[in-house]
Design an enzyme around this catalytic site. Structure first.
Site, PDB file in Angstrom:
ATOM      1  CG  ASP A 210      -1.932   1.083   1.258  1.00 21.32           C
ATOM      2  OD1 ASP A 210      -2.790   1.056   0.370  1.00 21.32           O
ATOM      3  OD2 ASP A 210      -1.881   1.964   2.144  1.00 21.32           O
ATOM      4  CD  GLU A 260      16.209 -14.261   4.037  1.00 20.69           C
ATOM      5  OE1 GLU A 260      15.512 -14.785   4.944  1.00 20.69           O
ATOM      6  OE2 GLU A 260      16.819 -13.190   4.173  1.00 20.69           O
TER       7      GLU A 260
HETATM    8  C1  NOJ Z   1      -4.464   2.945  -1.003  1.00 18.70           C
HETATM    9  C2  NOJ Z   1      -5.602   2.046  -0.661  1.00 18.70           C
HETATM   10  O1  NOJ Z   1      -5.905   1.280  -1.792  1.00 18.70           O
HETATM   11  C3  NOJ Z   1      -6.729   2.934  -0.224  1.00 18.70           C
HETATM   12  O2  NOJ Z   1      -7.934   2.227  -0.082  1.00 18.70           O
HETATM   13  C4  NOJ Z   1      -6.335   3.615   1.064  1.00 18.70           C
HETATM   14  O3  NOJ Z   1      -7.333   4.549   1.417  1.00 18.70           O
HETATM   15  C5  NOJ Z   1      -5.012   4.364   0.913  1.00 18.70           C
HETATM   16  N1  NOJ Z   1      -4.032   3.604   0.203  1.00 18.70           N
HETATM   17  C6  NOJ Z   1      -4.428   4.681   2.249  1.00 18.70           C
HETATM   18  O4  NOJ Z   1      -3.975   3.514   2.872  1.00 18.70           O
END
Ligand code: NOJ
Length: 545
Positions: A210, A260
């Site tokens: 993310d 790994e």
């Molecule tokens: C990207 C995620 O896909 C989204 O849903 C989220 O709100 C933001 N990152 C923050 O984590």
């Protein structure tokens, strides 16, 4: 057993499950791991190679679970750690791989570190793991810099110290409940290496990272300046909080960990960068394996634009040897059946239903085009049913934090998160026995898995057919060769190794082309007259030559 072909991820079709909305096993109206587990055979039969699960970790759910309070625990609303283990085990037994989300840019404000950082007050060593800074102005009443949150409003919140006085400010690129971690601090890097190992030891096949482009901030957290809307700059410029060169060192260290482990564990970057060339930096041979192709996601249903982005994407990945990826929908954007139902240029956050029939035709054609391209493709739950976005959710049921922070001007992500229909009738159309956390529209059952199964004209059977052909002919997803064939304006025609031709008519008219071979699969049955094929408007056909 999981198939062991090497480089499995290079042409994998990966299905995104948004756990809150896929299937509810315990009847509380909220999807969960037990529900997902019970539906794994559906995913195997659909023909995907892997499942990516959006976060299911312990979380106050200020941002649908992208606010993690404990990276090694399952939120009780989703189940338990043994449930997660059982899910991974069952998936492997069915030949499906499992990718989980990791959220390293920020934690929840309910994470132990952040709670202690607040409680211990100024000088707490825990504060160094986040970005705490004094404010500007005579009494520190102004934020430390001019950065804005992606969800609207300032990217800083001022804390109240234990003595009741206003204190320092902390950085949150997203909601205030999502404080950004300070990746310059060695404890942060160590902790995430340990979290990766925790899930790899449990058996997961990889991670979706993310905000992979956000971990490192420019030295000194400089102002952006200008008087424009910062969010508009996001797509075009390198911002001091995104896509900084320092992030790549982190991914090199992660790659060493992934390597790994046996079985080719992978990571895919959610990295919004101004160009596909910059996206390619994340997938250099010693970094991550894949990065989402958001430029492709943002492309309109237009032959020239599509051809351009396909060429640019393949060209950008070639020098680093990574597969291109393709994606049309996910949990952050309006579903593509609704995007294509609206005039081009409205963007990926829509509130308008548009022309649903047109949207569905184009969505089906766009999917078949995508699945003929070399590389890896991502599907988002429900798109195989042709689901539209739910554009008329009442404001009071919305949970997207960006909707609330942007005063209802933006943030329509709930519309693609409505629980999916499994049955024609019954409680929440088979999602679960206890209703659904977001209301499903009337008539949702007609789009259900049960309604579409066995109907050769259904979108579900189109996906099943396409994925079956892709499995039977590995050449279709392999390599990076796309040879463009001459075609009338508005039509894409290309050949792939292994004897495949794909034609896509993006216009609203019938278009005649010389017959390209034997029809393997198509969004429509194509008429052949006098050696010419008549491609209907908004249609895609795969031909065997
Ligand atoms: C990207 C995620 O896909 C989204 O849903 C989220 O709100 C933001 N990152 C923050 O984590």
């Amino acid at each position: 057993m999981t198939q062991q072909h090497s480089g499995w991820w290079r042409d994998a079709v990966i299905y995104q499950v948004y756990p809150r909305s896929f299937a509810d096993g315990n009847g509380d109206g909220m999807g969960d791991l037990a529900g997902i587990r019970s539906r794994l055979p559906y995913l195997r039969d659909l023909g995907v190679d892997a499942v990516w699960l959006s976060p299911f970790y312990a979380s106050p759910q200020a941002d649908g679970g992208y606010d993690v309070a404990d990276y090694r625990a399952i939120d009780p609303m989703f189940g338990t750690l043994p449930d997660a283990e059982a899910l991974v085990h069952d998936a492997h037994d069915l030949g499906l791989r499992v990718i989980v989300d990791v959220v390293p840019n920020h934690s929840s404000d309910q994470h132990e570190w952040f709670k202690r950082a607040l409680k211990e007050g100024p000088g707490s060593a825990l504060r160094e793991r986040y970005h705490f800074l004094p404010g500007k102005g005579a009494d520190g009443e102004l934020p430390p810099n001019d950065w804005e949150s992606i969800f609207g409003g300032p990217a800083w919140t001022r804390v109240t110290d234990p003595d009741g006085q206003p204190g320092d400010w902390y950085l949150h690129l997203f909601a205030p409940e999502q404080p950004d971690l300070n990746w310059e601090h060695p404890a942060v890097a160590d902790e995430f290496r340990s979290i990766l190992r925790f899930w790899l030891d449990l058996g997961v096949d990889g991670f979706r990272v993310d905000v992979a482009h956000g971990l490192v901030k420019a030295e000194g957290l400089p102002d952006i300046g200008g008087d424009g809307d910062q969010l508009k700059l996001l797509g075009n410029d390198v911002m001091p909080f995104f896509d900084q060169d320092g992030v790549h060192e982190i991914y090199r260290s992660w790659r060493r960990i992934l390597d790994e482990y046996p079985g080719e564990r992978i990571a895919v970057a959610e990295a919004w960068t101004p160009t596909v060339e910059r996206t390619a930096h994340y997938v250099r041979p010693d970094e991550l394996h894949q990065a989402f192709n958001f430029q492709y996601l943002g492309t309109h249903w237009d032959a020239a634009e599509l051809r351009g982005v396909i060429d640019v994407s393949l060209g950008a990945m070639r020098p680093v040897g990574a597969p291109a990826t393709w994606v049309l929908s996910n949990h952050d954007v309006t579903r593509h059946a609704t995007r294509f139902a609206n005039p081009a240029g409205l963007g990926t956050q829509l509130r308008a239903a548009g022309d649903r029939e047109l949207g569905l035709r184009r969505a089906r054609a766009a999917t078949l085009l995508m699945l003929a391209l070399p590389g890896s493709a991502y599907l988002y739950q429900g798109e195989e049913l042709g689901l539209p976005d739910v554009t008329d959710l009442p404001d009071e049921v919305r949970q997207d934090p960006s909707f609330w922070r942007a005063s209802g001007q933006d943030g329509f992500r709930d519309g693609c998160r409505v629980p999916i229909p499994w049955t024609v009738e019954g409680e929440s159309y088979g999602f679960g026995a206890g209703g659904s956390w977001l209301p499903q529209p009337e008539g949702w059952g007609e789009l259900s898995v049960a309604a579409q199964t066995g109907d050769p004209d259904s979108t579900l059977e189109l996906y099943r057919g396409a994925l079956a052909v892709r499995r039977a002919h590995p050449a279709l997803g392999a390599g990076d060769a796309v040879s463009w064939l001459e075609a009338p304006e508005g039509v894409l025609a290309f050949e792939r190794p292994g004897g495949f031709v794909c034609t896509a008519n993006t216009t609203d008219q019938d278009v005649r082309i010389p017959v390209a071979g034997r029809q393997l699969l198509g969004t429509d049955q194509v008429l052949v007259e006098d050696g010419e094929a008549v491609l209907p408007p908004d249609s895609t056909v795969w031909w065997g030559v």
